[in-house]
Design a protein around this motif. Structure first.
Motif, PDB file in Angstrom:
ATOM      1  N   MET A   1       7.209   1.341  -2.788  1.00 47.47           N
ATOM      2  CA  MET A   1       6.287   0.726  -1.830  1.00 47.47           C
ATOM      3  C   MET A   1       6.181   1.575  -0.560  1.00 47.47           C
ATOM      4  O   MET A   1       6.989   2.456  -0.329  1.00 47.47           O
ATOM      5  N   HIS A   2       5.198   1.263   0.254  1.00 42.57           N
ATOM      6  CA  HIS A   2       5.025   1.937   1.539  1.00 42.57           C
ATOM      7  C   HIS A   2       6.295   1.799   2.376  1.00 42.57           C
ATOM      8  O   HIS A   2       6.881   0.719   2.452  1.00 42.57           O
ATOM      9  N   GLY A   3       6.703   2.910   2.981  1.00 51.76           N
ATOM     10  CA  GLY A   3       7.879   2.895   3.838  1.00 51.76           C
ATOM     11  C   GLY A   3       9.205   2.977   3.107  1.00 51.76           C
ATOM     12  O   GLY A   3      10.249   3.129   3.744  1.00 51.76           O
ATOM     13  N   ALA A   4       9.180   2.897   1.787  1.00 56.80           N
ATOM     14  CA  ALA A   4      10.423   2.960   1.016  1.00 56.80           C
ATOM     15  C   ALA A   4      10.910   4.398   0.897  1.00 56.80           C
ATOM     16  O   ALA A   4      10.153   5.357   1.115  1.00 56.80           O
ATOM     17  N   VAL A   5      12.184   4.553   0.562  1.00 53.15           N
ATOM     18  CA  VAL A   5      12.808   5.873   0.437  1.00 53.15           C
ATOM     19  C   VAL A   5      13.249   6.098  -1.003  1.00 53.15           C
ATOM     20  O   VAL A   5      13.771   5.193  -1.649  1.00 53.15           O
TER      21      VAL A   5
ATOM     22  N   TYR B   1       2.321  -7.597   3.124  1.00 53.84           N
ATOM     23  CA  TYR B   1       2.520  -6.468   2.220  1.00 53.84           C
ATOM     24  C   TYR B   1       3.012  -5.211   2.946  1.00 53.84           C
ATOM     25  O   TYR B   1       2.954  -5.118   4.169  1.00 53.84           O
ATOM     26  N   SER B   2       3.485  -4.275   2.143  1.00 49.68           N
ATOM     27  CA  SER B   2       4.083  -3.048   2.683  1.00 49.68           C
ATOM     28  C   SER B   2       3.101  -2.195   3.464  1.00 49.68           C
ATOM     29  O   SER B   2       3.509  -1.363   4.269  1.00 49.68           O
ATOM     30  N   ASP B   3       1.800  -2.349   3.209  1.00 54.58           N
ATOM     31  CA  ASP B   3       0.801  -1.584   3.968  1.00 54.58           C
ATOM     32  C   ASP B   3       0.311  -2.344   5.193  1.00 54.58           C
ATOM     33  O   ASP B   3      -0.727  -2.024   5.760  1.00 54.58           O
ATOM     34  N   LYS B   4       1.069  -3.398   5.594  1.00 55.03           N
ATOM     35  CA  LYS B   4       0.803  -4.203   6.792  1.00 55.03           C
ATOM     36  C   LYS B   4      -0.364  -5.178   6.616  1.00 55.03           C
ATOM     37  O   LYS B   4      -0.748  -5.858   7.576  1.00 55.03           O
ATOM     38  N   THR B   5      -0.942  -5.260   5.428  1.00 59.51           N
ATOM     39  CA  THR B   5      -2.008  -6.218   5.185  1.00 59.51           C
ATOM     40  C   THR B   5      -1.409  -7.573   4.808  1.00 59.51           C
ATOM     41  O   THR B   5      -0.239  -7.672   4.446  1.00 59.51           O
ATOM     42  N   THR B   6      -2.239  -8.616   4.911  1.00 54.48           N
ATOM     43  CA  THR B   6      -1.803  -9.961   4.537  1.00 54.48           C
ATOM     44  C   THR B   6      -2.781 -10.554   3.531  1.00 54.48           C
ATOM     45  O   THR B   6      -3.938 -10.107   3.420  1.00 54.48           O
ATOM     46  N   GLN B   7      -2.297 -11.563   2.798  1.00 53.95           N
ATOM     47  CA  GLN B   7      -3.134 -12.214   1.799  1.00 53.95           C
ATOM     48  C   GLN B   7      -2.711 -13.673   1.643  1.00 53.95           C
ATOM     49  O   GLN B   7      -1.521 -13.997   1.672  1.00 53.95           O
ATOM     50  N   ASP B   8      -3.702 -14.550   1.489  1.00 53.04           N
ATOM     51  CA  ASP B   8      -3.413 -15.969   1.286  1.00 53.04           C
ATOM     52  C   ASP B   8      -2.918 -16.167  -0.147  1.00 53.04           C
ATOM     53  O   ASP B   8      -3.641 -15.918  -1.117  1.00 53.04           O
ATOM     54  N   LEU B   9      -1.666 -16.621  -0.270  1.00 58.10           N
ATOM     55  CA  LEU B   9      -1.056 -16.819  -1.589  1.00 58.10           C
ATOM     56  C   LEU B   9      -0.843 -18.295  -1.912  1.00 58.10           C
ATOM     57  O   LEU B   9      -0.159 -18.631  -2.882  1.00 58.10           O
ATOM     58  N   THR B  10      -1.445 -19.152  -1.114  1.00 57.61           N
ATOM     59  CA  THR B  10      -1.219 -20.595  -1.267  1.00 57.61           C
ATOM     60  C   THR B  10      -1.429 -21.075  -2.698  1.00 57.61           C
ATOM     61  O   THR B  10      -0.635 -21.886  -3.217  1.00 57.61           O
TER      62      THR B  10
ATOM     63  N   ARG C   1       1.043  -0.701  -2.817  1.00 58.62           N
ATOM     64  CA  ARG C   1       1.242  -1.878  -1.975  1.00 58.62           C
ATOM     65  C   ARG C   1       2.196  -2.842  -2.668  1.00 58.62           C
ATOM     66  O   ARG C   1       2.070  -3.105  -3.864  1.00 58.62           O
ATOM     67  N   GLY C   2       3.152  -3.354  -1.918  1.00 58.68           N
ATOM     68  CA  GLY C   2       4.095  -4.304  -2.486  1.00 58.68           C
ATOM     69  C   GLY C   2       4.311  -5.475  -1.547  1.00 58.68           C
ATOM     70  O   GLY C   2       4.235  -5.335  -0.317  1.00 58.68           O
TER      71      GLY C   2
END
Length: 231
Positions: free
Chosen positions: A73-77, A172-181, A144-145
């Motif tokens: 994912m984004h930011g992972a090593v 998410y790892s790319d700083k985006t958000t999503q409605d998962l309701t 994206r994770g």
């Protein structure tokens, strides 16, 4: 010769090796390495001889980069390792000796120790390890994770027989958000106080006075909130 004339006498010399287990030499002066080590090569004609030292070492045949085809994912090593395969069939870790590179540094960068850090851009980059003319590579996919789930609101109040609908927002790892309701699994820590309506995701049904935790789970990621039922 005494008159300072130099001539090629390769074919007239008697050739020998001090260690035939390391290197053998033909009657024509052609040496062949047989094992790693050092041997003295001697050329003799009658009572005259000359010598030189021949070092036999293993040549790097190929480089293998592990792990292969990794996805993070984004930011992972991700730590990569370079394995050298040599001409004597030996295999050694040469991670610190190779030159590391990433074909798309905005997707993932990599340092001299083989440590790759995923950037903010999704995509696939080729991670390469080079030493001399030899090179090995593998692919690294950055995607994206889901990082966390936030319950909105974090705290709600209802009455016995009353209802309240929570929402679940995925970060998410790319700083985006999503409605998962609609797709998370909803659960209550105490069904005597509140139960989750399975026909309408996120809706809590008050049962008896008290406090219960409301949890939303998706892909092993959970977020929680609180519902208070008051008379």
């Amino acid at each position: 010769y005494p008159d300072t004339v130099e001539k090629d006498v390769t074919l007239f010399a008697t050739w020998s090796s001090s260690d035939v287990n390391v290197a053998k030499i033909s009657p024509f002066g052609t040496a062949a390495g047989t094992a790693i080590g050092t041997a003295t090569i001697v050329a003799a004609i009658v009572d005259m001889n000359g010598s030189t030292v021949l070092n036999v070492s293993a040549d790097l045949v190929s480089i293998k980069v592990t792990p292969a085809a990794k996805s993070i994912m984004h930011g992972a090593v991700q730590q990569f390792t370079a394995i050298g395969i040599f001409s004597d069939k030996s295999v050694n870790d040469i991670t610190s000796s190779v030159a590391w590179s990433s074909s798309k540094s905005n997707v993932a960068s990599i340092d001299a120790a083989g440590r790759a850090v995923a950037g903010k851009v999704s995509g696939t980059t080729v991670i390469s390890a080079a030493l001399g003319t030899k090179r090995g590579s593998t692919s690294l996919k950055v995607k994206r994770g889901l990082v966390s789930i936030t319950i909105r609101p974090e705290r709600a109040t209802t009455s016995p027989g009353g209802t309240f609908r929570f929402g679940a927002i995925g970060v998410y790892s790319d700083k985006t958000t999503q409605d998962l309701t609609e797709i998370v699994y909803w659960d209550s820590s105490d069904i005597r106080i509140a139960v989750m309506d399975q026909t309408l995701p996120g809706r809590a049904l008050g049962q008896n006075a008290g406090r219960a935790s409301i949890k939303a789970t998706y892909k092993n990621i959970s977020g929680s909130g609180t519902i208070v039922v008051v008379e």
